[in-house]
Every structure is written in C-alpha cells, then in structure tokens.
Design a protein around this motif. Sequence first.
Motif, PDB file in Angstrom:
ATOM      1  N   LEU A  81      62.416  35.316   5.746  1.00 19.09           N
ATOM      2  CA  LEU A  81      62.067  35.574   4.351  1.00 19.09           C
ATOM      3  C   LEU A  81      62.129  34.297   3.520  1.00 19.09           C
ATOM      4  CD1 LEU A  81      63.910  38.976   3.836  1.00 19.09           C
ATOM      5  CD2 LEU A  81      61.484  38.579   4.329  1.00 19.09           C
ATOM      6  N   THR A  82      63.075  33.419   3.820  1.00 21.06           N
ATOM      7  CA  THR A  82      63.161  32.157   3.098  1.00 21.06           C
ATOM      8  C   THR A  82      62.074  31.186   3.551  1.00 21.06           C
ATOM      9  OG1 THR A  82      65.545  32.365   2.721  1.00 21.06           O
ATOM     10  CG2 THR A  82      64.612  30.157   2.601  1.00 21.06           C
ATOM     11  N   ALA A  83      61.940  31.034   4.880  1.00 21.58           N
ATOM     12  CA  ALA A  83      60.980  30.051   5.396  1.00 21.58           C
ATOM     13  C   ALA A  83      59.550  30.395   4.992  1.00 21.58           C
ATOM     14  CB  ALA A  83      61.092  29.963   6.916  1.00 21.58           C
ATOM     15  N   TYR A  84      59.166  31.660   5.137  1.00 19.58           N
ATOM     16  CA  TYR A  84      57.787  32.044   4.837  1.00 19.58           C
ATOM     17  C   TYR A  84      57.600  32.412   3.366  1.00 19.58           C
ATOM     18  CZ  TYR A  84      57.680  32.417   9.944  1.00 19.58           C
ATOM     19  OH  TYR A  84      57.784  32.156  11.297  1.00 19.58           O
ATOM     20  N   GLY A  85      58.667  32.878   2.728  1.00 20.38           N
ATOM     21  CA  GLY A  85      58.538  33.306   1.340  1.00 20.38           C
ATOM     22  C   GLY A  85      58.721  32.206   0.320  1.00 20.38           C
ATOM     23  N   ARG A  86      59.537  31.187   0.648  1.00 17.93           N
ATOM     24  CA  ARG A  86      59.844  30.136  -0.328  1.00 17.93           C
ATOM     25  C   ARG A  86      59.347  28.757   0.097  1.00 17.93           C
ATOM     26  NH1 ARG A  86      64.054  31.435  -3.753  1.00 17.93           N
ATOM     27  NH2 ARG A  86      63.446  29.508  -4.826  1.00 17.93           N
ATOM     28  N   VAL A  87      59.356  28.486   1.394  1.00 22.16           N
ATOM     29  CA  VAL A  87      59.019  27.139   1.875  1.00 22.16           C
ATOM     30  C   VAL A  87      57.534  27.017   2.211  1.00 22.16           C
ATOM     31  CG1 VAL A  87      59.529  25.357   3.595  1.00 22.16           C
ATOM     32  CG2 VAL A  87      61.359  26.851   2.754  1.00 22.16           C
ATOM     33  N   ALA A  88      56.979  28.028   2.840  1.00 21.36           N
ATOM     34  CA  ALA A  88      55.564  27.995   3.213  1.00 21.36           C
ATOM     35  C   ALA A  88      54.712  28.196   1.965  1.00 21.36           C
ATOM     36  CB  ALA A  88      55.269  29.076   4.242  1.00 21.36           C
ATOM     37  N   LEU A  89      54.122  27.119   1.484  1.00 19.65           N
ATOM     38  CA  LEU A  89      53.305  27.181   0.274  1.00 19.65           C
ATOM     39  C   LEU A  89      51.843  27.467   0.589  1.00 19.65           C
ATOM     40  CD1 LEU A  89      54.840  24.157  -1.647  1.00 19.65           C
ATOM     41  CD2 LEU A  89      55.508  26.564  -1.717  1.00 19.65           C
ATOM     42  N   ALA A  90      51.447  27.304   1.835  1.00 22.53           N
ATOM     43  CA  ALA A  90      50.090  27.625   2.271  1.00 22.53           C
ATOM     44  C   ALA A  90      50.073  29.047   2.820  1.00 22.53           C
ATOM     45  CB  ALA A  90      49.629  26.642   3.344  1.00 22.53           C
ATOM     46  N   ALA A  91      48.961  29.719   2.657  1.00 21.25           N
ATOM     47  CA  ALA A  91      48.829  31.090   3.146  1.00 21.25           C
ATOM     48  C   ALA A  91      48.770  31.113   4.667  1.00 21.25           C
ATOM     49  CB  ALA A  91      47.575  31.738   2.571  1.00 21.25           C
ATOM     50  N   CYS A  92      49.377  32.133   5.245  1.00 18.19           N
ATOM     51  CA  CYS A  92      49.335  32.305   6.688  1.00 18.19           C
ATOM     52  C   CYS A  92      49.240  33.789   7.008  1.00 18.19           C
ATOM     53  CB  CYS A  92      50.574  31.696   7.352  1.00 18.19           C
ATOM     54  SG  CYS A  92      52.125  32.559   6.987  1.00 18.19           S
ATOM     55  N   ASP A  93      49.015  34.108   8.271  1.00 16.79           N
ATOM     56  CA  ASP A  93      49.021  35.495   8.728  1.00 16.79           C
ATOM     57  C   ASP A  93      50.440  35.840   9.166  1.00 16.79           C
ATOM     58  OD1 ASP A  93      46.322  35.454   8.304  1.00 16.79           O
ATOM     59  OD2 ASP A  93      45.757  35.483  10.419  1.00 16.79           O
ATOM     60  N   VAL A  94      51.074  36.755   8.463  1.00 15.76           N
ATOM     61  CA  VAL A  94      52.412  37.224   8.837  1.00 15.76           C
ATOM     62  C   VAL A  94      52.228  38.493   9.659  1.00 15.76           C
ATOM     63  CG1 VAL A  94      54.633  38.067   8.005  1.00 15.76           C
ATOM     64  CG2 VAL A  94      53.442  36.253   6.755  1.00 15.76           C
ATOM     65  N   VAL A  95      52.673  38.447  10.908  1.00 13.89           N
ATOM     66  CA  VAL A  95      52.410  39.534  11.847  1.00 13.89           C
ATOM     67  C   VAL A  95      53.517  40.579  11.785  1.00 13.89           C
ATOM     68  CG1 VAL A  95      52.123  40.131  14.275  1.00 13.89           C
ATOM     69  CG2 VAL A  95      51.067  38.054  13.361  1.00 13.89           C
TER      70      VAL A  95
END
Length: 382
Positions: free
Chosen positions: A291-305
Amino acid sequence: MTALRREWPGAAEIMVTVDGESVRALAYPALVGSPRVGDRVLLNTAALDRELGTGGYAFVVALPDRLPPDPPRGGTTARRAAGPQAGHIVKSRYTPLQAMVASVDEQGSPHHELLREAGSVEGMPVVVADLHSALPAILAGLFASFRTAAASSGGSGGSPPRAGRALPRVCYVMQDGGALPAWFSRTVAGLRAAGWLAATATTGQSFGGDLEAVTVHTGLLAARLVVGADVAVVTQGPGNLGTGTRWGFSGVAAGEAVNAAAALDGRPVASLRLSGADERPRHQGVSHHSLTAYGRVALAACDVVLPVLPEPLASRVAADVAPLAMRHRLVTVPVDGLDSALRESPVPLSTMGRDLDSDLAYFLAAAAAGRHAAGLLAENRP
C-alpha cells in the motif's frame, strides 16, 4: 573448515569449527577464493549471533592463509581479459569487501554504445514485487499461459514447455534492498538451471548477476536490449528489511521500480504482497508494504493485479486496494490452474517461513501478476 556441504553458482556452503562448536558458513569464491577442508577462515558471525534472517549462516570474510589473486592493475583490455569481475565499477562501495565489477553500462563494456542513448524498453511488461519469494511464483504464472503448447511438445517436470511458439525470455532485475550478492539466492540458481530465467541483472549496490548495472533503469534497458528479454521481474534479493513503520522497509523500492519501468516506456505490473496467514496485522490482507510502495511511492500508473480469492479474504483485499484506483488500474485476474502451476515450480516456494499450502493466497497473487504479464505480452506479439 571441516566440510563442504554443498555448492551452487557463486556460493559454497561449508562447516566450520568455532570455539569447539560447528557453524554453518557461506563463502563467495569470487570474493574470497574457494575454501578447502582444513583452511582457517575469518568469519563474520554478527547476524548469526543475533539470530537475524541471514539463513542461519556465518559469512566467510577471508581465507587468511590462501588469499585470492589481486585484481588486474592494467587498463580496459587487461580488465576484460581477467574476467567478469574485472571492471571499474565498484559495488558494496567503501566497505572492506567492496567488489569491482564490469558493468554492462560502463565505458569499457561492449554494450556501452548500445545503452549510451537508450531510453525505451519498447513496451516490455515489467512485473514488480516486494519480496524475493515472489519471483518463482510470478514465473510459474507467466509460464502457465504456455502450458497448452507444452502438451504437444513434451514439456514436463517443472521445465518450461518447448513449443513452436517461442517462450518468453525473462530477466530478473535485482534491486539492492536485500542480499547484495545474487549468489546468496539458491532460488535464482535453481530458476536459471531450469531455464526459467534467461539472465539476472544486478543493480545498484547488488552484484553477482549475469549482468551488472548501475541503476534499475540501466538494468531494465539491459534486460530488453542486451538479454533480449520479453518480460522483466524486478524485486530485491533475499533478506527483506522491515521496521514495522510505514516507510522503514526495503520493499519501498518497489514503487521506485514502477516509476523506472514507466519512464522507460515499459508496462509496469504491480504484484501485491497479501496474506491470509501472516499473524502480523500490518501484513494481513494487503500488506502495508504494497500500500505504501504502490500508493505513495509509485507516481506513474501501473496495473495492480487483484487475484480472484475466496471470501472473506477477497473482500478484505478489495477494500485494502480501493484507494490505489485513484492512480493505478486495478486488474482482476482469475487464478484457475495457478495452484497446479505453482506446484510445478522447479524451486521450493517459501515466504517468511510459510510454504505454498501455509500461505496459498500470497503465491497466487504473485502468480496472477505473472499471468497478467503474459496477457500483455500476447497483445504485443504477432
């Protein structure tokens, strides 16, 4: 040293007597030379003494009576002739055991010109995960998409199927948040031997891969342009570090890997760390790491599976990831057949001491990310 227990590429597991007690130790021959029975060994036992997660090993610092040869002192030609450890890039920098490596992106590399102005991985799917234990599960899900072709070509026994349609070439891009030497990972050695990995690129301060790279960015570029990979998997080596705080864990770099993949025109795919078996509240459902890595750190859009899981875990996971939809694409992926695919892994599956049956949801989530990457790859293939 009293015995050689086993070896795998880059590492030797030995038994050593220390103050009358038998201790299991690990040596990296490329750094310290090859130990022999009867050798005196200088050990680092700090993590072992404190019962930290080093796999129960002491580490060989040196063989005092038989030191390895000095590295070459000449220029580029001499370094190249001396082998893959003879570059001018320093990793594990400013430590007594800093390693000199030949990086794929350095000026003396035969690939330097290819990478000098490179800026795209050409839409390559890049699966990102928090833990090293996700790697074989991601590959199991990826190769499961080719299982039908295997039936007509005789593929079996955990080896990827060989069929008329070429299998995807996969490169593991290793971050430096866990173990620094790739040699520590028996998982990588086993996947390489089984043909499930075309190559490993060690990035940042990590070293010992088939290719060395200075950053995750050049690691991804090398995966695509040098290895010819169709898919890359990015995660740290064994030995995740966590502090029980929102930001204090090594897997935070998963978010940075998403950014790197997107910056290079890749298709980032986020593998969720989730569990229905972890006793720690912060890792139940979707781990706070994801939740932190993808929600706060990843600023580019990605596919969350999101794997299709049974209740009540499915509802918990859906609620946990809902905020990620503000930036990312939430992709639901069925898990039919993935249990069987995971059981055909050529290496043991284990995460935080739990095997496949003890934490099936964790491994299904990783395998589902691999399945989604296979779908993205199919879209780009003729």
